[in-house]
Design a protein around this motif. Structure first.
Motif, PDB file in Angstrom:
ATOM      1  N   PRO A 257      -4.487   2.380 -58.662  1.00 41.07           N
ATOM      2  CA  PRO A 257      -4.414   2.939 -60.022  1.00 41.07           C
ATOM      3  C   PRO A 257      -4.139   1.854 -61.078  1.00 41.07           C
ATOM      4  N   SER A 258      -4.810   1.987 -62.233  1.00 42.41           N
ATOM      5  CA  SER A 258      -4.607   0.994 -63.292  1.00 42.41           C
ATOM      6  C   SER A 258      -3.155   0.984 -63.771  1.00 42.41           C
ATOM      7  N   SER A 259      -2.530   2.163 -63.803  1.00 43.31           N
ATOM      8  CA  SER A 259      -1.134   2.217 -64.265  1.00 43.31           C
ATOM      9  C   SER A 259      -0.222   1.394 -63.370  1.00 43.31           C
ATOM     10  N   PHE A 260      -0.533   1.410 -62.070  1.00 48.24           N
ATOM     11  CA  PHE A 260       0.281   0.582 -61.176  1.00 48.24           C
ATOM     12  C   PHE A 260       0.160  -0.885 -61.571  1.00 48.24           C
ATOM     13  N   TRP A 261      -1.076  -1.329 -61.755  1.00 48.03           N
ATOM     14  CA  TRP A 261      -1.286  -2.753 -62.065  1.00 48.03           C
ATOM     15  C   TRP A 261      -0.637  -3.129 -63.395  1.00 48.03           C
ATOM     16  N   ILE A 262      -0.740  -2.222 -64.370  1.00 46.82           N
ATOM     17  CA  ILE A 262      -0.143  -2.543 -65.678  1.00 46.82           C
ATOM     18  C   ILE A 262       1.379  -2.642 -65.563  1.00 46.82           C
TER      19      ILE A 262
END
Ligand SMILES: Nc1ncnc2c1ncn2[C@@H]1O[C@H](COP(=O)(O)OP(=O)(O)OP(=O)(O)O)[C@@H](O)[C@H]1O
Ligand SMILES: [Mg+2]
Lengths: 289, 280
Positions: A257-262
């Motif tokens: 998930p992008s939120s994880f990476w951010i």
């Protein structure tokens, strides 16, 4: 806007140019850019004023608004904007009195999430919506939403630019600002209204639970890296942009998930800036003598 | 410069000053003393126009006291969160320049010159690039004084600028204020909990207690009879080697106040024993 997309799984080996061939990726980058710049700038003042908790609180209240909007058949972004604005202005009007009420705020926040959960309960695609609202799904942002985000973002940044000087004065030296004719309450209300808008925007990218990651992480890192207001603001917005874009890119290539990476990037940058830097500390100590 | 005529100040139903009249001339250095809660801060806020008098009138330079008077500089007693501020000292002072105007906090040439001027006045030019969080209590006091001096005020209100300073730094702050005052030819109202550090700098002293004010020369005001009447109890004044001790029964009144003083919140108090006779 929060439509679940089919995730393309065979992207691992594709070059960056290929990534931008997808509409949803272009929308994601555009939305992230707008939101990151707004969050970075607004977050800088939020950290300076020691009001980071307000950003967190407003996001929770926004969750109730977004889920309520689902029920009414309105776009959740508008439900979120409406509730965060009302809550932000209310917090500004209550001012100092609210600051000492951790317990009351905590209970209201929990209640806001609880009511949001109830609203979702009446909604069919419960789990997908809940996840998207709580943790964000930037890859699901469509073109129309990008334009809405841009409009709201411009309002946010213009309003912030107009009040930034008295806001800075009131943040650094409230009693003196008051004596010089700056209304502390007025600027507190205006600022929290701006924070409310920024929070609603930010939640579109990283979700209500992770608003901290774009609003506070880059701003706090920037304030550790530079002691100048102008550079700090620019750095905060740049870090937010870099973290958001890099996060989306990593999400594209890993399927995580992008939120994880951010959040990972935001935390990583903050930790790196928070580490003691022996060379500069020594230099300062030497300069002091 | 400051003229109070039959002024009463009321805060939340409590009368802080009642029917007080006095006048202070333009280039005077007046020390404001009195126990916690006597109304020192309230008096300054009234001069700033932040507390309208419930009765009587306050005139500053011949005009009624109003908020935002550029002729009045102010160093508040509560001082925000300087301990955690990562901003540079220069930006901290710069935040005050035209701070009431809308727009971006962009500074012009004249603004930079003004910041340099006040930093030089308080000898803080070398601090300019350091983060506020990494300065000492005495250095922060200089920055606050610099902020108060922005805009060339003709009257300085300094609310407890000596708080949390050791005797050495107390002296240097007083000397600094005195030199700025004489150099610029301005008036100073400085509140404090101890008289002795101020003795060399004061023109007159104002003592506040129980809603009343006594203003005059140190020798006229700081006497047993005057203070006894003000406090409404037996007060002795002891003069020793050029220093003055105000005693109520067996207690040193100023020291007693001191220990209860938590006006600065998180600041450390390192000064509880500093004025014992003999440890000058
Ligand atoms: N907002 C307020 N509402 C009601 N009463 C107040 C308020 N602020 C202060 N007071 C009261 O007014 C009185 C004067 O307070 P003030 O702060 O002027 O005292 P002070 O002489 O500055 O004391 P200190 O030495 O502790 O700084 C006190 O009794 C205080 O309790
Ligand atoms: Mg006070």
């Amino acid at each position: 806007m929060m439509v679940p997309v089919t995730i393309i799984t065979s992207t691992r080996t594709k070059p960056i140019r290929a990534m931008l061939e997808y509409d949803f990726m272009r929308s994601a980058f555009a939305a992230a850019a707008i939101v990151a710049l707004v969050s970075g700038a607004v977050g800088y003042f939020l950290v300076l004023r020691g009001q980071t908790f307000a950003g967190h609180a407003l996001a929770h209240v926004g969750f109730t608004g977004a889920t309520g909007a689902f029920l009414l058949g309105v776009a959740p972004l508008w439900g979120m904007v409406a509730t965060t604005m009302i809550a932000g202005i209310g917090m500004g009007l209550m001012g100092e009195r609210l600051a000492q009420r951790d317990v009351a705020i905590g209970i209201v926040l929990a209640l806001a999430l609880g009511i949001g959960l109830l609203f979702l309960h009446f909604f069919a695609t419960f789990a997908t919506q809940a996840t998207a609202l709580l943790f964000g799904n930037v890859l699901a942002v469509d073109t129309a939403t990008v334009w809405t985000l841009l409009g709201l973002g411009v309002v946010c940044l213009v309003a912030l630019a107009v009040i930034s000087r008295p806001l800075l004065f009131a943040s650094l030296q409230p009693e003196l600002a008051e004596a010089k004719g700056v209304s502390l309450r007025l600027y507190s209300v205006l600022f929290l209204a701006i924070v409310a808008l920024a929070t609603a925007e930010c939640a579109q990218i990283v979700g209500v639970l992770l608003v901290f990651t774009l609003m506070v992480g880059p701003a706090a890192s920037a304030q550790r890296l530079t002691s100048s207001v102008g550079k700090g603001l620019l750095l905060s917005a740049s870090l937010a942009l870099a973290e958001a874009w890099l996060g989306i890119t990593l999400a594209f290539y890993t399927d995580w998930p992008s939120s994880f990476w951010i959040t990972a990037l935001s935390a990583g940058v903050y930790l790196a800036t928070a580490l003691p830097r022996p060379s500069s500390t020594l230099r300062r100590q030497a300069a002091r003598r | 410069m400051i003229k109070f005529q039959n002024v009463s100040l009321v805060l939340g139903g409590r009368t802080v000053l009642s029917d007080v009249s006095f006048e202070i001339s333009p280039t005077e250095f007046v020390g404001v003393l009195g126990p916690n809660g006597a109304g020192k801060t309230t008096l300054m806020r009234a001069v700033l126009g932040l507390i309208p008098p419930a009765q009587g009138s306050i005139a500053i330079l011949g005009k009624p006291a109003i908020r935002g008077n550029p002729a009045v500089g102010y160093m508040p007693q509560l001082r925000g969160q300087m301990a955690h501020l990562r901003l540079s000292c220069r930006d901290f002072v710069a935040g005050v320049v035209n701070g009431y105007r809308l727009g971006l906090p962009v500074l012009g040439k004249a603004d930079h010159a003004e910041i340099d001027r006040v930093l030089d006045l308080v000898g803080a030019r070398s601090l300019a690039r350091r983060p506020v969080a990494e300065t000492s209590g005495g250095e922060r006091q200089r920055l606050l004084l610099a902020q108060a001096l922005i805009g060339k005020p003709r009257l300085l209100l300094l609310d407890e600028p000596l708080i949390s300073l050791d005797p050495h730094h107390q002296r240097s702050v007083i000397e600094l204020v005195k030199s700025v005052q004489t150099e610029l030819g301005i008036g100073v109202l400085l509140s404090a909990h101890e008289l002795n550090p101020l003795l060399g700098a004061l023109d007159r002293v104002m003592y506040l207690a129980r809603g009343q004010v006594a203003l005059g020369n140190v020798d006229d005001v700081i006497t047993g009879p005057v203070l006894s009447q003000l406090y409404g109890s037996e007060i002795d004044v002891v003069r020793l080697k050029g220093r003055i001790f105000v005693m109520s029964g067996r207690y040193d009144v100023e020291h007693d106040e001191h220990r209860h003083d938590d006006g600065a919140g998180h600041h450390h108090h390192q000064h509880s024993h500093q004025t014992h006779p003999g440890d000058a």
